[in-house]
Design an enzyme around this catalytic site. Structure first.
Site, mmCIF file in Angstrom:
data_model
loop_
_atom_site.group_PDB
_atom_site.id
_atom_site.type_symbol
_atom_site.label_atom_id
_atom_site.label_comp_id
_atom_site.label_asym_id
_atom_site.label_seq_id
_atom_site.Cartn_x
_atom_site.Cartn_y
_atom_site.Cartn_z
ATOM 1 N N TYR A 1 -3.250 18.929 -19.810
ATOM 2 C CA TYR A 1 -2.896 17.659 -19.167
ATOM 3 C C TYR A 1 -1.644 17.006 -19.736
ATOM 4 O O TYR A 1 -1.345 15.868 -19.370
ATOM 5 C CB TYR A 1 -4.024 16.613 -19.365
ATOM 6 N N CYS B 1 -0.902 32.633 -29.624
ATOM 7 C CA CYS B 1 0.279 33.289 -29.072
ATOM 8 C C CYS B 1 0.626 32.746 -27.694
ATOM 9 O O CYS B 1 0.517 33.442 -26.689
ATOM 10 C CB CYS B 1 0.045 34.791 -29.002
ATOM 11 N N GLU B 2 1.001 31.482 -27.649
ATOM 12 C CA GLU B 2 1.414 30.800 -26.421
ATOM 13 C C GLU B 2 2.406 29.741 -26.846
ATOM 14 O O GLU B 2 2.101 28.938 -27.730
ATOM 15 C CB GLU B 2 0.230 30.045 -25.781
ATOM 16 N N GLY C 1 -15.734 7.520 -16.837
ATOM 17 C CA GLY C 1 -14.295 7.440 -16.626
ATOM 18 C C GLY C 1 -13.541 6.384 -17.396
ATOM 19 O O GLY C 1 -12.313 6.352 -17.356
ATOM 20 N N ARG D 1 -6.033 20.098 -24.689
ATOM 21 C CA ARG D 1 -5.710 18.996 -23.784
ATOM 22 C C ARG D 1 -4.214 18.776 -23.576
ATOM 23 O O ARG D 1 -3.811 18.331 -22.527
ATOM 24 C CB ARG D 1 -6.415 17.705 -24.222
ATOM 25 N N TYR E 1 -13.919 16.291 -25.121
ATOM 26 C CA TYR E 1 -13.224 17.385 -24.422
ATOM 27 C C TYR E 1 -12.313 18.187 -25.348
ATOM 28 O O TYR E 1 -11.251 18.650 -24.944
ATOM 29 C CB TYR E 1 -12.432 16.841 -23.210
HETATM 30 C C1 LIG Z 1 -16.987 13.885 -16.353
HETATM 31 C C2 LIG Z 1 -17.944 13.015 -15.699
HETATM 32 C C3 LIG Z 1 -18.373 11.850 -16.333
HETATM 33 C C4 LIG Z 1 -17.820 11.382 -17.664
HETATM 34 O O1 LIG Z 1 -16.482 11.035 -17.552
HETATM 35 P P1 LIG Z 1 -15.716 10.385 -18.810
HETATM 36 O O2 LIG Z 1 -14.329 10.229 -18.329
HETATM 37 O O3 LIG Z 1 -15.831 11.337 -19.922
HETATM 38 O O4 LIG Z 1 -16.381 9.085 -19.096
HETATM 39 C C5 LIG Z 1 -19.336 11.097 -15.713
HETATM 40 N N1 LIG Z 1 -19.859 11.457 -14.514
HETATM 41 C C6 LIG Z 1 -19.457 12.568 -13.869
HETATM 42 C C7 LIG Z 1 -20.068 12.919 -12.578
HETATM 43 C C8 LIG Z 1 -18.494 13.375 -14.431
HETATM 44 O O5 LIG Z 1 -18.086 14.469 -13.785
#
Ligand SMILES: *Cc1c(COP(=O)(O)O)cnc(C)c1O
Length: 431
Positions: free
Chosen positions: A332, A359-360, A246, A328, A388
């Site tokens: 988002y 086509c969007e 994350g 993305r 991603y």
């Molecule tokens: C998606 C995910 C990650 C990686 O998240 P990032 O934001 O790409 O670092 C790690 N662990 C789990 C369980 C996830 O679903």
């Protein structure tokens, strides 16, 4: 200039020492170019950050961010574990020759086939997400006469300030066992009724594109409390504390993620303090970064095509890809920075919106990008497309997926070839 990018005397953008014009010439467009040195540097920064705080750690690359055989090999070469979330990712890792003992599997609805493949390939860890899975996994392990180390995925009730669709730690989530309703304790009891499951620890993944340590700190503290309860009431020791992935990255100047070293330090120190406060020693800390390993290393090269000027309103510049290689913005509202890669020596003299070819109307890459004056045939480079993007690519409009190359020390290597029209027909049952 973004990490990895250089400006050549010809006014062209180079990545990893290779000119982007040469890359586009050799491999076509759209093309996703990874600077391998940037990936390896991110990994070594993570390792050094853990070493600096003297924590026992394990890093798993969350390969859903970008999964290919070459990337799995690179992760193995760097001594990482690999986080897989589906049979397809597991299969890719196995085919890459990845040491299966260093694989861990996630998923809120792992199928029987996926679990069977995980068991038969003797992967290292499964992160248990729900009660159904405990029963199913217990039964499949019994049939296979095998054992499995598991973690419990806890939904720790942490709301991080990121997009709703990429926030996963709040109580109302499809992932994991809720911390507050006694579900986690029920899961511990259920796992202990399965003699072939070995409960090794706890997992929480609070979301993605997170800029500071606060959410991780709160999650670590809640899991420390839980660990204390599990020891006291069940005699279960938390050997592994997996705090998920994350960590955010800088897509544009608006993004201000905490430096990786600071984040790791703050998270580890907070976790250590929480465990020691509860009279426990800090477990092995596991992180599962995906985006922060590969996002900044990736750049997508597109060929500029048509242009539509609406007087007094907006100019659209269209490229030969779009939401089919990078959904993305559509998903988002993600923001990106770009340059005209063959005119870096010219000023950014206009503000245009970069559109894809699907086509969007929502098929946009960037709204209101300040750019060098783009002509048909120019190369547009969009930065930070390593995570991603290819992983979420589609064949909408039967647009073929781009090629992917890795550059290192001035040399390019084709990692995924461009999809062909024949590839589009490979699933047709009645050719
Ligand atoms: C998606 C995910 C990650 C990686 O998240 P990032 O934001 O790409 O670092 C790690 N662990 C789990 C369980 C996830 O679903």
């Amino acid at each position: 200039m973004q990490s990895g990018g250089q400006v050549l005397s010809t006014g062209e953008l180079a990545i990893g020492g290779v000119s982007t014009s040469a890359l586009a010439q050799a491999y076509g467009t759209p093309l996703i170019v990874y600077d391998e040195a940037v990936i390896r540097k991110q990994i070594s920064d993570y390792k050094e950050a853990f070493q600096a705080v003297r924590a026992e750690f394990r890093l798993a690359y969350a390969c859903k961010a970008f999964c290919s055989v070459y990337m799995c090999k690179l992760a193995q070469d760097e001594g990482l574990w690999l986080d897989v979330v589906s049979g397809g990712e597991l299969y890719t890792a196995i085919q890459s020759g990845f040491d299966t003992r260093h694989l861990l599997m996630h998923g809120n609805n792992k199928s029987m086939e996926e679990l069977k493949l995980a068991i038969s390939s003797q992967i290292g860890l499964i992160v248990i997400d729900n009660f159904y899975e405990i029963e199913l996994l217990g039964q499949l392990l019994e049939e296979a006469q095998a054992n499995m180390d598991v973690l419990i995925r806890v939904s720790p009730g942490v709301d991080v300030h990121t997009h709703d669709f990429i926030s996963t730690g709040q109580q109302d989530s499809k992932f994991g066992f809720d911390l507050y309703s006694g579900q986690v304790e029920e899961a511990v009891t259920a796992i202990r009724c399965q003699p072939r499951l070995r409960l090794m620890g706890l997992h929480a993944h609070i979301g993605s594109q997170i800029f500071d340590a606060e959410g991780f700190r709160v999650a670590a503290e809640r899991l420390a409390d839980l660990s204390k309860k599990l020891v006291r009431e069940y005699g279960v020791v938390t050997h592994i504390l997996n705090l998920g992935g994350g960590l955010g990255i800088r897509y544009t100047a608006e993004d201000t993620p905490m430096p990786l070293e600071t984040l790791v330090e703050e998270v580890v120190l907070a976790a250590r303090a929480a465990y020691e406060h509860d009279g426990l020693s800090l477990p092995l800390i596991m992180l599962e970064p995906g985006r922060s390993i590969v996002a900044e290393a990736g750049t997508t090269l597109y060929r500029v095509g048509s242009r539509k000027e609406i007087p007094g309103l907006r100019t659209y510049v269209a490229v030969d890809g779009g939401m089919t290689d990078n959904p993305r913005l559509a998903l988002y509202g993600a923001k990106y920075e770009a340059v005209i890669a063959n005119r870096l020596d010219e000023p950014r003299s206009e503000v245009v919106s970069v559109a894809g070819k699907a086509c969007e109307s929502g098929d946009m890459l960037i709204w209101d990008a300040p750019l060098q004056k783009a002509q048909p045939g120019d190369l547009l480079a969009v930065f930070c497309t390593g995570a991603y993007n290819y992983a979420m690519a589609s064949n909408y409009n039967r647009i073929t997926r781009p090629a992917v190359v890795f550059v290192r020390d001035g040399a390019a290597r084709l990692v995924l070839r461009r999809e062909s029209y024949e590839d589009l027909l490979r699933l047709e049952a009645t050719l």
